[in-house]
Design a protein around this motif. Structure first.
Motif, PDB file in Angstrom:
ATOM      1  N   UNK A  97      -0.541   1.255  -6.623  1.00 17.80           N
ATOM      2  CA  UNK A  97      -1.109   0.323  -5.662  1.00 17.80           C
ATOM      3  C   UNK A  97      -1.973   1.105  -4.667  1.00 17.80           C
ATOM      4  N   UNK A  98      -3.299   1.023  -4.776  1.00 20.77           N
ATOM      5  CA  UNK A  98      -4.164   1.795  -3.887  1.00 20.77           C
ATOM      6  C   UNK A  98      -4.222   1.197  -2.483  1.00 20.77           C
ATOM      7  N   UNK A  99      -4.305   2.066  -1.484  1.00 23.01           N
ATOM      8  CA  UNK A  99      -4.436   1.592  -0.109  1.00 23.01           C
ATOM      9  C   UNK A  99      -5.432   2.420   0.707  1.00 23.01           C
ATOM     10  N   UNK A 100      -5.711   3.662   0.315  1.00 23.63           N
ATOM     11  CA  UNK A 100      -6.589   4.535   1.097  1.00 23.63           C
ATOM     12  C   UNK A 100      -7.682   5.080   0.188  1.00 23.63           C
TER      13      UNK A 100
ATOM     14  N   UNK B 103      -0.038   4.750   8.170  1.00 25.55           N
ATOM     15  CA  UNK B 103      -1.186   5.531   7.695  1.00 25.55           C
ATOM     16  C   UNK B 103      -2.426   4.744   8.072  1.00 25.55           C
ATOM     17  N   UNK B 104      -3.338   5.379   8.785  1.00 29.52           N
ATOM     18  CA  UNK B 104      -4.577   4.745   9.188  1.00 29.52           C
ATOM     19  C   UNK B 104      -5.664   5.130   8.184  1.00 29.52           C
ATOM     20  N   UNK B 105      -6.348   4.123   7.661  1.00 35.40           N
ATOM     21  CA  UNK B 105      -7.338   4.329   6.604  1.00 35.40           C
ATOM     22  C   UNK B 105      -8.647   3.642   7.002  1.00 35.40           C
ATOM     23  N   UNK B 106      -9.680   3.853   6.192  1.00 37.55           N
ATOM     24  CA  UNK B 106     -10.992   3.256   6.439  1.00 37.55           C
ATOM     25  C   UNK B 106     -11.238   2.060   5.525  1.00 37.55           C
ATOM     26  N   UNK B 107     -11.959   1.076   6.050  1.00 34.81           N
ATOM     27  CA  UNK B 107     -12.341  -0.088   5.248  1.00 34.81           C
ATOM     28  C   UNK B 107     -13.722   0.091   4.612  1.00 34.81           C
ATOM     29  N   UNK B 108     -14.347   1.227   4.819  1.00 36.51           N
ATOM     30  CA  UNK B 108     -15.722   1.453   4.373  1.00 36.51           C
ATOM     31  C   UNK B 108     -15.947   1.068   2.916  1.00 36.51           C
ATOM     32  N   UNK B 109     -15.057   1.501   2.013  1.00 31.50           N
ATOM     33  CA  UNK B 109     -15.267   1.199   0.591  1.00 31.50           C
ATOM     34  C   UNK B 109     -14.988  -0.265   0.262  1.00 31.50           C
ATOM     35  N   UNK B 110     -14.328  -0.982   1.149  1.00 34.02           N
ATOM     36  CA  UNK B 110     -14.180  -2.423   0.971  1.00 34.02           C
ATOM     37  C   UNK B 110     -15.493  -3.121   1.315  1.00 34.02           C
ATOM     38  N   UNK B 111     -16.168  -2.627   2.357  1.00 32.18           N
ATOM     39  CA  UNK B 111     -17.437  -3.218   2.778  1.00 32.18           C
ATOM     40  C   UNK B 111     -18.497  -3.060   1.694  1.00 32.18           C
TER      41      UNK B 111
ATOM     42  N   UNK C 265       3.635  12.393  -1.397  1.00 28.69           N
ATOM     43  CA  UNK C 265       3.530  13.129  -0.135  1.00 28.69           C
ATOM     44  C   UNK C 265       4.107  12.334   1.035  1.00 28.69           C
ATOM     45  N   UNK C 266       4.941  11.366   0.716  1.00 30.57           N
ATOM     46  CA  UNK C 266       5.522  10.535   1.757  1.00 30.57           C
ATOM     47  C   UNK C 266       6.861   9.989   1.316  1.00 30.57           C
ATOM     48  N   UNK C 267       7.315   8.967   2.000  1.00 34.80           N
ATOM     49  CA  UNK C 267       8.629   8.407   1.713  1.00 34.80           C
ATOM     50  C   UNK C 267       8.752   7.824   0.306  1.00 34.80           C
ATOM     51  N   UNK C 268       9.983   7.801  -0.172  1.00 38.56           N
ATOM     52  CA  UNK C 268      10.340   7.147  -1.431  1.00 38.56           C
ATOM     53  C   UNK C 268      11.461   6.173  -1.091  1.00 38.56           C
ATOM     54  N   UNK C 269      11.284   4.906  -1.457  1.00 40.21           N
ATOM     55  CA  UNK C 269      12.258   3.865  -1.122  1.00 40.21           C
ATOM     56  C   UNK C 269      12.639   3.040  -2.331  1.00 40.21           C
ATOM     57  N   UNK C 270      13.886   2.604  -2.364  1.00 37.51           N
ATOM     58  CA  UNK C 270      14.346   1.603  -3.327  1.00 37.51           C
ATOM     59  C   UNK C 270      14.232   0.246  -2.636  1.00 37.51           C
ATOM     60  N   UNK C 271      13.598  -0.712  -3.301  1.00 37.86           N
ATOM     61  CA  UNK C 271      13.428  -2.039  -2.709  1.00 37.86           C
ATOM     62  C   UNK C 271      13.769  -3.124  -3.719  1.00 37.86           C
ATOM     63  N   UNK C 272      14.277  -4.235  -3.210  1.00 43.99           N
ATOM     64  CA  UNK C 272      14.585  -5.390  -4.051  1.00 43.99           C
ATOM     65  C   UNK C 272      13.280  -6.080  -4.461  1.00 43.99           C
TER      66      UNK C 272
ATOM     67  N   UNK D 188     -16.119  -0.615  13.314  1.00 49.55           N
ATOM     68  CA  UNK D 188     -16.703   0.655  12.868  1.00 49.55           C
ATOM     69  C   UNK D 188     -16.665   0.865  11.361  1.00 49.55           C
ATOM     70  N   UNK D 189     -15.767   0.206  10.642  1.00 51.55           N
ATOM     71  CA  UNK D 189     -15.581   0.468   9.226  1.00 51.55           C
ATOM     72  C   UNK D 189     -14.725   1.701   8.970  1.00 51.55           C
ATOM     73  N   UNK D 190     -14.200   2.271  10.032  1.00 52.02           N
ATOM     74  CA  UNK D 190     -13.364   3.467   9.921  1.00 52.02           C
ATOM     75  C   UNK D 190     -12.099   3.297  10.761  1.00 52.02           C
ATOM     76  N   UNK D 191     -11.030   3.871  10.271  1.00 54.00           N
ATOM     77  CA  UNK D 191      -9.740   3.833  10.976  1.00 54.00           C
ATOM     78  C   UNK D 191      -9.340   2.406  11.360  1.00 54.00           C
ATOM     79  N   UNK D 192      -9.500   1.475  10.374  1.00 55.21           N
ATOM     80  CA  UNK D 192      -9.212   0.076  10.669  1.00 55.21           C
ATOM     81  C   UNK D 192      -8.318  -0.613   9.634  1.00 55.21           C
ATOM     82  N   UNK D 193      -7.891   0.117   8.600  1.00 61.03           N
ATOM     83  CA  UNK D 193      -6.877  -0.379   7.672  1.00 61.03           C
ATOM     84  C   UNK D 193      -5.590   0.356   7.981  1.00 61.03           C
TER      85      UNK D 193
END
Length: 153
Positions: free
Chosen positions: A75-78, A26-34, A128-135, A12-17
């Motif tokens: 780092x963009x994801x949505x 977090x469910x996102x759309x791939x539309x702008x990737x297409x 608007x979400x979690x904050x984590x410390x990572x190695x 569908x190009x939606x709700x697939x990332x």
């Protein structure tokens, strides 16, 4: 480390990332990737989505690897019509602090295959979400694992 960005084809190009971060999805759309024009010879199907997603994750790696303590990368994801979702990555002496959030920068206003200056200078970012410390090695491994999945049909 609990971080991945993956494509789950539903035709569908939606709700697939899917961004998995800190035990949440977090469910996102791939539309702008297409519709990304940066990789025009790939077509407009699953191969195109995977190719653009791979290029996006390569940019994540480039940004993260280049950060020095105290510097910030985004780092963009949505990518959506009226906003965009991002992970803010702040380098620390021991690794990184990752914060999930969003910006008023519209997802259509930049190509995911070539995010450019937004990777370092993002206006209007709001946590608007979690904050984590990572190695360091954990974050780089997680991004590489997502990139590896993007290569597989």
């Amino acid at each position: 480390m609990d971080l991945s960005l993956s494509f789950q084809d539903n035709q569908t190009g939606h709700k697939d990332l899917v961004l998995r971060f800190a035990g949440q999805e977090r469910i996102c759309d791939s539309y702008y990737l297409v519709i990304d024009d940066g990789l025009p010879s790939v077509g407009e199907d699953e191969r195109k989505i995977r190719a653009v997603l791979l290029r996006l994750l390569e940019q994540w790696l480039e940004v993260v690897q280049g950060l020095k303590a105290g510097e910030i990368g985004y780092l963009p994801y949505d990518l959506s019509d009226q906003y965009s979702g991002w992970l803010r990555c702040t380098a620390t002496p021991d690794g990184y602090t990752l914060a999930q959030g969003w910006s008023t920068v519209e997802g259509w206003s930049f190509p995911p295959s070539d995010v450019g200056d937004l990777l370092h200078h993002l206006e209007g970012f709001r946590v608007d979400g979690p904050v984590l410390e990572v190695a360091r090695d954990d974050l780089l491994s997680a991004i590489r694992a997502s990139a590896s999945l993007a290569r597989q049909p």
